[in-house]
Scaffold this motif. Structure first.
Motif, PDB file in Angstrom:
ATOM      1  N   PRO A  91       0.806  -1.235   0.000  1.00 45.50           N
ATOM      2  CA  PRO A  91       0.000   0.000   0.000  1.00 45.50           C
ATOM      3  C   PRO A  91       0.833   1.276   0.000  1.00 45.50           C
ATOM      4  O   PRO A  91       0.394   2.312  -0.518  1.00 45.50           O
ATOM      5  CB  PRO A  91      -0.828  -0.123   1.283  1.00 45.50           C
ATOM      6  CG  PRO A  91      -0.919  -1.599   1.535  1.00 45.50           C
ATOM      7  CD  PRO A  91       0.398  -2.149   1.106  1.00 45.50           C
ATOM      8  N   THR A  92       2.037   1.241   0.572  1.00 45.39           N
ATOM      9  CA  THR A  92       2.908   2.423   0.555  1.00 45.39           C
ATOM     10  C   THR A  92       3.372   2.736  -0.853  1.00 45.39           C
ATOM     11  O   THR A  92       3.363   3.897  -1.291  1.00 45.39           O
ATOM     12  CB  THR A  92       4.118   2.205   1.472  1.00 45.39           C
ATOM     13  OG1 THR A  92       3.680   1.974   2.809  1.00 45.39           O
ATOM     14  CG2 THR A  92       5.040   3.418   1.454  1.00 45.39           C
ATOM     15  N   LEU A  93       3.731   1.716  -1.599  1.00 41.64           N
ATOM     16  CA  LEU A  93       4.249   1.922  -2.951  1.00 41.64           C
ATOM     17  C   LEU A  93       3.175   2.417  -3.920  1.00 41.64           C
ATOM     18  O   LEU A  93       3.505   3.055  -4.925  1.00 41.64           O
ATOM     19  CB  LEU A  93       4.858   0.619  -3.472  1.00 41.64           C
ATOM     20  CG  LEU A  93       6.089   0.104  -2.704  1.00 41.64           C
ATOM     21  CD1 LEU A  93       6.538  -1.234  -3.255  1.00 41.64           C
ATOM     22  CD2 LEU A  93       7.227   1.115  -2.758  1.00 41.64           C
ATOM     23  N   VAL A  94       1.907   2.148  -3.636  1.00 42.16           N
ATOM     24  CA  VAL A  94       0.826   2.574  -4.537  1.00 42.16           C
ATOM     25  C   VAL A  94       0.005   3.700  -3.909  1.00 42.16           C
ATOM     26  O   VAL A  94      -1.121   3.954  -4.318  1.00 42.16           O
ATOM     27  CB  VAL A  94      -0.083   1.376  -4.892  1.00 42.16           C
ATOM     28  CG1 VAL A  94       0.706   0.317  -5.636  1.00 42.16           C
ATOM     29  CG2 VAL A  94      -0.731   0.792  -3.639  1.00 42.16           C
ATOM     30  N   SER A  95       0.592   4.386  -2.929  1.00 41.49           N
ATOM     31  CA  SER A  95      -0.161   5.414  -2.205  1.00 41.49           C
ATOM     32  C   SER A  95      -0.296   6.716  -2.984  1.00 41.49           C
ATOM     33  O   SER A  95      -1.128   7.556  -2.636  1.00 41.49           O
ATOM     34  CB  SER A  95       0.514   5.704  -0.860  1.00 41.49           C
ATOM     35  OG  SER A  95       1.841   6.190  -1.058  1.00 41.49           O
ATOM     36  N   VAL A  96       0.497   6.907  -4.037  1.00 42.88           N
ATOM     37  CA  VAL A  96       0.409   8.127  -4.840  1.00 42.88           C
ATOM     38  C   VAL A  96      -0.027   7.729  -6.247  1.00 42.88           C
ATOM     39  O   VAL A  96       0.808   7.312  -7.066  1.00 42.88           O
ATOM     40  CB  VAL A  96       1.748   8.881  -4.878  1.00 42.88           C
ATOM     41  CG1 VAL A  96       1.615  10.169  -5.691  1.00 42.88           C
ATOM     42  CG2 VAL A  96       2.225   9.199  -3.469  1.00 42.88           C
ATOM     43  N   PRO A  97      -1.307   7.818  -6.556  1.00 44.03           N
ATOM     44  CA  PRO A  97      -1.790   7.435  -7.893  1.00 44.03           C
ATOM     45  C   PRO A  97      -1.089   8.228  -8.990  1.00 44.03           C
ATOM     46  O   PRO A  97      -0.891   9.438  -8.877  1.00 44.03           O
ATOM     47  CB  PRO A  97      -3.286   7.758  -7.837  1.00 44.03           C
ATOM     48  CG  PRO A  97      -3.622   7.701  -6.373  1.00 44.03           C
ATOM     49  CD  PRO A  97      -2.406   8.214  -5.658  1.00 44.03           C
ATOM     50  N   GLY A  98      -0.723   7.546 -10.043  1.00 46.45           N
ATOM     51  CA  GLY A  98      -0.065   8.186 -11.172  1.00 46.45           C
ATOM     52  C   GLY A  98       1.444   8.215 -11.059  1.00 46.45           C
ATOM     53  O   GLY A  98       2.124   8.558 -12.040  1.00 46.45           O
ATOM     54  N   SER A  99       1.996   7.897  -9.897  1.00 47.31           N
ATOM     55  CA  SER A  99       3.451   7.895  -9.738  1.00 47.31           C
ATOM     56  C   SER A  99       4.048   6.678 -10.436  1.00 47.31           C
ATOM     57  O   SER A  99       3.337   5.730 -10.798  1.00 47.31           O
ATOM     58  CB  SER A  99       3.840   7.890  -8.268  1.00 47.31           C
ATOM     59  OG  SER A  99       3.451   6.670  -7.650  1.00 47.31           O
ATOM     60  N   LEU A 100       5.353   6.684 -10.620  1.00 41.96           N
ATOM     61  CA  LEU A 100       6.006   5.566 -11.281  1.00 41.96           C
ATOM     62  C   LEU A 100       5.863   4.281 -10.471  1.00 41.96           C
ATOM     63  O   LEU A 100       5.602   3.201 -11.035  1.00 41.96           O
ATOM     64  CB  LEU A 100       7.492   5.890 -11.493  1.00 41.96           C
ATOM     65  CG  LEU A 100       8.322   4.785 -12.139  1.00 41.96           C
ATOM     66  CD1 LEU A 100       7.829   4.491 -13.549  1.00 41.96           C
ATOM     67  CD2 LEU A 100       9.795   5.161 -12.168  1.00 41.96           C
ATOM     68  N   LEU A 101       6.026   4.373  -9.150  1.00 37.13           N
ATOM     69  CA  LEU A 101       5.878   3.183  -8.319  1.00 37.13           C
ATOM     70  C   LEU A 101       4.442   2.667  -8.341  1.00 37.13           C
ATOM     71  O   LEU A 101       4.204   1.454  -8.290  1.00 37.13           O
ATOM     72  CB  LEU A 101       6.323   3.490  -6.885  1.00 37.13           C
ATOM     73  CG  LEU A 101       7.825   3.765  -6.724  1.00 37.13           C
ATOM     74  CD1 LEU A 101       8.130   4.242  -5.316  1.00 37.13           C
ATOM     75  CD2 LEU A 101       8.645   2.521  -7.061  1.00 37.13           C
TER      76      LEU A 101
END
Length: 285
Positions: free
Chosen positions: A37-47
């Motif tokens: 969930p931390t890695l996908v916490s910013v929608p649109g980011s590369l991660l």
């Protein structure tokens, strides 16, 4: 603890999520362990794009099965911290804002880029950022007057000889440890050993000005220019060479000090091994 999947991570809690809940990352050789969930916490980011796709096999992995990202492993810790709580918290006197901004752009974090951009503009003007100076230099005292005088120095010395314009006053101390052997009968039997290392103490900006590329900064690489350090040393071991560089920069020796102790005496020859520490203090007006 034994972990099940090839990357050494726990399996995800949802069947439709191809990624485990705990994920290991290898970023430029640095290993990080975080939650999905931390890695996908910013929608649109590369991660977010990497860890929301369905085809896990398309992502690069290292020899131990960890997901691999070919970026700066040291700076990634700040990227990950930002994704956890949406705040930018950097160490005092952080020297790599420009590189961190570039990493934020690569990972497609526009809000983090905005947080870093104003600081970059402030760094273009020396003195605008209080983190660039020692705390005591910010008080309205004699040090403030000295700073103002230093700022006016170029115009005051514009008519002076070349090479002296803009030079700042200050102290530089160099020190070294040595050892030598004294024979039983006479000091003429002294056997000197080569100086192992010449240490440099003083303001970082002055040390770099005087010694340039011959200054080894490996033990204190991120010291800001207006801070003091005692951890630099020279890449050469000839005192006369250090003296020449200081003299060329306008420094004069104002004090020196040396201490010596007898480490031990040889049982058969009575030769005594002495160790010493010597410091030379230089000053430029």
């Amino acid at each position: 603890m034994a972990l099940a999947d090839p990357a050494g991570c726990a399996k995800g809690s949802e069947d439709n999520n191809p990624f485990p809940d705990i994920i290991e990352l290898n970023v430029g050789g640095q290993v990080y362990i975080t939650r999905h969930p931390t890695l996908v916490s910013v929608p649109g980011s590369l991660l977010w794009e990497m860890f929301t796709q369905k085809n896990v096999r398309s992502l690069a992995r290292d020899s131990k099965g960890r997901f691999f990202v070919d970026r700066d492993g040291f700076l990634f810790r700040y990227i990950l911290d930002y994704m956890r709580d949406r705040q930018l918290v950097l160490p005092e006197h952080f020297p790599e804002r420009g590189r961190l901004q570039r990493e934020a752009e690569y990972f497609m974090l526009p809000e983090l880029v905005k947080l870093l951009a104003p600081k970059l503009s402030e760094q273009n003007s020396l003195g605008d950022d209080p983190c660039q100076s020692d705390p005591e230099e910010l008080s309205p005292s004699a040090d403030t007057t000295r700073s103002l005088a230093a700022a006016a120095l170029p115009s005051a010395v514009s008519g002076s000889a070349g090479g002296t314009e803009g030079r700042r006053a200050g102290f530089i101390t160099i020190g070294y440890r040595g050892s030598y052997t004294l024979g039983r009968d006479s000091q003429t039997d002294a056997k000197f050993r080569r100086v192992a290392r010449i240490m440099v103490c003083g303001k970082t900006s002055l040390a770099k000005e005087v010694f340039g590329d011959t200054l080894n900064e490996s033990r204190d690489p991120d010291r800001p220019p207006e801070r003091y350090t005692s951890r630099y040393y020279l890449k050469f071991t000839f005192l006369e060479q250090a003296f020449d560089k200081l003299a060329d920069a306008g420094f004069h020796m104002v004090a020196c000090n040396s201490t010596g102790t007898c480490a031990f005496a040889h049982e058969q020859t009575d030769d005594r091994i002495w160790t010493s520490y010597t410091e030379y203090v230089f000053y430029r007006e």
